[in-house]
Design a protein around this motif. Sequence first.
Motif, PDB file in Angstrom:
ATOM      1  N   PHE A  78      14.452   3.926  12.258  1.00 46.96           N
ATOM      2  CA  PHE A  78      13.361   3.463  11.398  1.00 46.96           C
ATOM      3  C   PHE A  78      13.225   4.354  10.166  1.00 46.96           C
ATOM      4  CE2 PHE A  78      12.347   1.921  15.631  1.00 46.96           C
ATOM      5  CZ  PHE A  78      12.013   0.594  15.385  1.00 46.96           C
ATOM      6  N   ASP A  79      14.316   5.043   9.811  1.00 49.17           N
ATOM      7  CA  ASP A  79      14.259   5.959   8.662  1.00 49.17           C
ATOM      8  C   ASP A  79      13.943   5.224   7.369  1.00 49.17           C
ATOM      9  OD1 ASP A  79      14.825   8.018  10.344  1.00 49.17           O
ATOM     10  OD2 ASP A  79      16.977   8.115   9.857  1.00 49.17           O
ATOM     11  N   GLY A  80      14.431   3.998   7.235  1.00 48.27           N
ATOM     12  CA  GLY A  80      14.158   3.248   6.015  1.00 48.27           C
ATOM     13  C   GLY A  80      12.676   2.981   5.835  1.00 48.27           C
ATOM     14  N   TYR A  81      12.014   2.500   6.890  1.00 51.30           N
ATOM     15  CA  TYR A  81      10.582   2.229   6.816  1.00 51.30           C
ATOM     16  C   TYR A  81       9.779   3.516   6.673  1.00 51.30           C
ATOM     17  CZ  TYR A  81      11.753  -2.520   8.247  1.00 51.30           C
ATOM     18  OH  TYR A  81      12.262  -3.785   8.299  1.00 51.30           O
ATOM     19  N   LEU A  82      10.199   4.574   7.363  1.00 53.00           N
ATOM     20  CA  LEU A  82       9.489   5.845   7.242  1.00 53.00           C
ATOM     21  C   LEU A  82       9.590   6.403   5.826  1.00 53.00           C
ATOM     22  CD1 LEU A  82      10.516   7.558  10.613  1.00 53.00           C
ATOM     23  CD2 LEU A  82       8.323   6.496  10.031  1.00 53.00           C
ATOM     24  N   THR A  83      10.746   6.224   5.205  1.00 59.45           N
ATOM     25  CA  THR A  83      10.925   6.695   3.828  1.00 59.45           C
ATOM     26  C   THR A  83      10.058   5.899   2.864  1.00 59.45           C
ATOM     27  OG1 THR A  83      13.206   7.321   4.317  1.00 59.45           O
ATOM     28  CG2 THR A  83      12.600   7.107   1.997  1.00 59.45           C
ATOM     29  N   ILE A  84       9.988   4.580   3.083  1.00 63.00           N
ATOM     30  CA  ILE A  84       9.198   3.729   2.186  1.00 63.00           C
ATOM     31  C   ILE A  84       7.708   4.036   2.310  1.00 63.00           C
ATOM     32  CG2 ILE A  84       8.455   1.356   1.773  1.00 63.00           C
ATOM     33  CD1 ILE A  84      11.279   0.454   2.369  1.00 63.00           C
ATOM     34  N   PHE A  85       7.195   3.972   3.534  1.00 65.14           N
ATOM     35  CA  PHE A  85       5.749   4.142   3.718  1.00 65.14           C
ATOM     36  C   PHE A  85       5.317   5.603   3.673  1.00 65.14           C
ATOM     37  CE2 PHE A  85       6.553   0.008   5.773  1.00 65.14           C
ATOM     38  CZ  PHE A  85       5.656  -0.758   5.058  1.00 65.14           C
ATOM     39  N   GLY A  86       6.279   6.499   3.724  1.00 67.96           N
ATOM     40  CA  GLY A  86       5.932   7.912   3.588  1.00 67.96           C
ATOM     41  C   GLY A  86       5.799   8.355   2.145  1.00 67.96           C
ATOM     42  N   THR A  87       6.006   7.445   1.225  1.00 68.41           N
ATOM     43  CA  THR A  87       5.905   7.765  -0.199  1.00 68.41           C
ATOM     44  C   THR A  87       4.669   7.103  -0.782  1.00 68.41           C
ATOM     45  OG1 THR A  87       8.321   7.768  -0.301  1.00 68.41           O
ATOM     46  CG2 THR A  87       7.143   7.722  -2.393  1.00 68.41           C
ATOM     47  N   SER A  88       3.824   7.882  -1.418  1.00 69.84           N
ATOM     48  CA  SER A  88       2.559   7.356  -1.938  1.00 69.84           C
ATOM     49  C   SER A  88       2.778   6.303  -3.016  1.00 69.84           C
ATOM     50  CB  SER A  88       1.697   8.497  -2.494  1.00 69.84           C
ATOM     51  OG  SER A  88       2.386   9.175  -3.543  1.00 69.84           O
ATOM     52  N   THR A  89       3.878   6.412  -3.761  1.00 69.98           N
ATOM     53  CA  THR A  89       4.113   5.442  -4.834  1.00 69.98           C
ATOM     54  C   THR A  89       4.335   4.034  -4.279  1.00 69.98           C
ATOM     55  OG1 THR A  89       6.464   6.042  -4.795  1.00 69.98           O
ATOM     56  CG2 THR A  89       5.055   7.167  -6.399  1.00 69.98           C
ATOM     57  N   ILE A  90       4.925   3.944  -3.081  1.00 68.31           N
ATOM     58  CA  ILE A  90       5.149   2.630  -2.489  1.00 68.31           C
ATOM     59  C   ILE A  90       3.829   1.978  -2.118  1.00 68.31           C
ATOM     60  CG2 ILE A  90       6.224   1.390  -0.588  1.00 68.31           C
ATOM     61  CD1 ILE A  90       8.242   2.476  -2.492  1.00 68.31           C
ATOM     62  N   VAL A  91       2.945   2.748  -1.493  1.00 71.15           N
ATOM     63  CA  VAL A  91       1.638   2.217  -1.107  1.00 71.15           C
ATOM     64  C   VAL A  91       0.842   1.820  -2.339  1.00 71.15           C
ATOM     65  CG1 VAL A  91      -0.519   2.721   0.114  1.00 71.15           C
ATOM     66  CG2 VAL A  91       1.652   3.606   1.002  1.00 71.15           C
ATOM     67  N   ARG A  92       0.869   2.654  -3.363  1.00 72.64           N
ATOM     68  CA  ARG A  92       0.155   2.333  -4.602  1.00 72.64           C
ATOM     69  C   ARG A  92       0.739   1.094  -5.262  1.00 72.64           C
ATOM     70  NH1 ARG A  92       0.414   7.002  -6.728  1.00 72.64           N
ATOM     71  NH2 ARG A  92       2.289   6.671  -8.007  1.00 72.64           N
ATOM     72  N   GLY A  93       2.061   0.961  -5.240  1.00 74.33           N
ATOM     73  CA  GLY A  93       2.685  -0.225  -5.801  1.00 74.33           C
ATOM     74  C   GLY A  93       2.303  -1.481  -5.040  1.00 74.33           C
ATOM     75  N   PHE A  94       2.190  -1.372  -3.724  1.00 78.54           N
ATOM     76  CA  PHE A  94       1.771  -2.521  -2.924  1.00 78.54           C
ATOM     77  C   PHE A  94       0.368  -2.967  -3.321  1.00 78.54           C
ATOM     78  CE2 PHE A  94      -0.018  -4.645   0.742  1.00 78.54           C
ATOM     79  CZ  PHE A  94       1.022  -5.443   1.192  1.00 78.54           C
ATOM     80  N   LEU A  95      -0.549  -2.015  -3.480  1.00 76.22           N
ATOM     81  CA  LEU A  95      -1.916  -2.346  -3.883  1.00 76.22           C
ATOM     82  C   LEU A  95      -1.945  -2.930  -5.288  1.00 76.22           C
ATOM     83  CD1 LEU A  95      -3.832   0.756  -2.466  1.00 76.22           C
ATOM     84  CD2 LEU A  95      -3.617  -1.513  -1.448  1.00 76.22           C
ATOM     85  N   ASN A  96      -1.116  -2.378  -6.185  1.00 76.69           N
ATOM     86  CA  ASN A  96      -1.051  -2.932  -7.540  1.00 76.69           C
ATOM     87  C   ASN A  96      -0.563  -4.375  -7.521  1.00 76.69           C
ATOM     88  OD1 ASN A  96      -1.910  -0.537  -8.694  1.00 76.69           O
ATOM     89  ND2 ASN A  96       0.159   0.212  -9.104  1.00 76.69           N
ATOM     90  N   SER A  97       0.428  -4.661  -6.696  1.00 80.31           N
ATOM     91  CA  SER A  97       0.943  -6.028  -6.609  1.00 80.31           C
ATOM     92  C   SER A  97      -0.114  -6.982  -6.079  1.00 80.31           C
ATOM     93  CB  SER A  97       2.183  -6.068  -5.704  1.00 80.31           C
ATOM     94  OG  SER A  97       3.292  -5.472  -6.339  1.00 80.31           O
ATOM     95  N   VAL A  98      -0.910  -6.517  -5.117  1.00 85.16           N
ATOM     96  CA  VAL A  98      -1.983  -7.359  -4.591  1.00 85.16           C
ATOM     97  C   VAL A  98      -2.985  -7.681  -5.698  1.00 85.16           C
ATOM     98  CG1 VAL A  98      -3.944  -7.437  -2.999  1.00 85.16           C
ATOM     99  CG2 VAL A  98      -1.737  -6.540  -2.227  1.00 85.16           C
ATOM    100  N   VAL A  99      -3.353  -6.673  -6.473  1.00 88.63           N
ATOM    101  CA  VAL A  99      -4.317  -6.890  -7.560  1.00 88.63           C
ATOM    102  C   VAL A  99      -3.737  -7.824  -8.613  1.00 88.63           C
ATOM    103  CG1 VAL A  99      -5.600  -5.776  -9.424  1.00 88.63           C
ATOM    104  CG2 VAL A  99      -5.462  -4.679  -7.190  1.00 88.63           C
ATOM    105  N   TYR A 100      -2.504  -7.576  -9.042  1.00 88.83           N
ATOM    106  CA  TYR A 100      -1.878  -8.421 -10.051  1.00 88.83           C
ATOM    107  C   TYR A 100      -1.731  -9.865  -9.553  1.00 88.83           C
ATOM    108  CZ  TYR A 100      -0.537  -4.002 -12.280  1.00 88.83           C
ATOM    109  OH  TYR A 100      -0.559  -2.768 -12.877  1.00 88.83           O
ATOM    110  N   THR A 101      -1.388 -10.020  -8.283  1.00 88.90           N
ATOM    111  CA  THR A 101      -1.200 -11.365  -7.731  1.00 88.90           C
ATOM    112  C   THR A 101      -2.510 -12.121  -7.663  1.00 88.90           C
ATOM    113  OG1 THR A 101       0.702 -10.613  -6.424  1.00 88.90           O
ATOM    114  CG2 THR A 101      -0.372 -12.657  -5.738  1.00 88.90           C
ATOM    115  N   VAL A 102      -3.561 -11.466  -7.181  1.00 89.84           N
ATOM    116  CA  VAL A 102      -4.864 -12.129  -7.052  1.00 89.84           C
ATOM    117  C   VAL A 102      -5.423 -12.480  -8.425  1.00 89.84           C
ATOM    118  CG1 VAL A 102      -7.249 -11.848  -6.295  1.00 89.84           C
ATOM    119  CG2 VAL A 102      -5.381 -11.069  -4.832  1.00 89.84           C
ATOM    120  N   VAL A 103      -5.464 -11.509  -9.326  1.00 89.01           N
ATOM    121  CA  VAL A 103      -6.026 -11.739 -10.657  1.00 89.01           C
ATOM    122  C   VAL A 103      -5.184 -12.751 -11.430  1.00 89.01           C
ATOM    123  CG1 VAL A 103      -6.622 -10.669 -12.866  1.00 89.01           C
ATOM    124  CG2 VAL A 103      -7.093  -9.458 -10.740  1.00 89.01           C
ATOM    125  N   GLY A 104      -3.872 -12.593 -11.397  1.00 88.95           N
ATOM    126  CA  GLY A 104      -3.002 -13.511 -12.124  1.00 88.95           C
ATOM    127  C   GLY A 104      -3.078 -14.935 -11.600  1.00 88.95           C
TER     128      GLY A 104
END
Length: 316
Positions: A78-104
């Motif tokens: 599970f190193d791939g998932y641990l690397t992705i979710f262990g990085t704050s930029t990925i989580v922030r990008g996910f939240l940004n995408s949610v905001v852009y998707t909802v507003v857009g």
Amino acid sequence: MTTPTNTLRGTLPDLAPRRQSLAQRLADPLFAVVTYGLIAITMLVIVYPLYFIVIASISDPNLVQQGKVVLLPKGITFDGYLTIFGTSTIVRGFLNSVVYTVVGTVISVTMILFGAYALARKDMPGRNLFMILFVITMFFDGGMIARYLVVKELGMLDTMWAVVLPGAVGVWNLIIARTFFEQNLSPELREASQLDGASDFRFFFGIALPLSKPLIVLMAMIHIVANWNAFFDAMIYLSDESKYPLQLILRNVLIQSQASASGMDMASMDSTAAAQKMGELLKYSMIVVSTIPLLIAFPFLQRYFVKGATLGALKS
């Protein structure tokens, strides 16, 4: 006067079972077998690639490249998932995408519904001219430089609005929505509402929108997918990495992981081969992470999607 004998003769053919030839009896089961067989093959062709991506994201990349991962994951990691979710930029990008998707999506659906309803009204002055102007934009485009200059002059660079506003209204979706209103909102219905004292705004919000649920869901689904998967506008207009959407961050991570052994905790790896191995894991893991939200939402909205597309695109 109808006699009992005639009545009996008239009913006997209806009660008697229909005679089928041997060819017809064989044709029905054969047709069923062929139909279900084709459906099964089609489902396998569609579902297996998705399943393979999931098992490849938790398997040893070397075994995946050797073709040893077919039905079950091997060398589970599970190193791939641990690397992705262990990085704050990925989580922030996910939240940004949610905001852009909802507003857009809200902006796009609102503008399309208002514009399509106005263009569907035959008593709107100049509606044909407006429609021609919209259609022209489908064939002629100012280009990326012109769009960039417009966004810059409007002061939207490096803001959320640069991502959600330039492509808010798709002309093809506008045409579908206009056709839907023309076919399902008759002038008689509007005249009847006016006789009851309803204004145009009350008719639109009280009658037109409730009758347009399939269209609204169709437009929402189209723009949810478009906004969630979009990264090009963000790449052009955004310079602050804290505002990057998920797709752009995942793209950058994948490029960096394939280009060198630096970034995303890869500095501790001993060789480029190890970095490439992590890059393969990240590739499959990122596909799963970016598609799960859409896969979860779409089954619940599919029937509205089919109905809205049919009513908006075909003429009854």
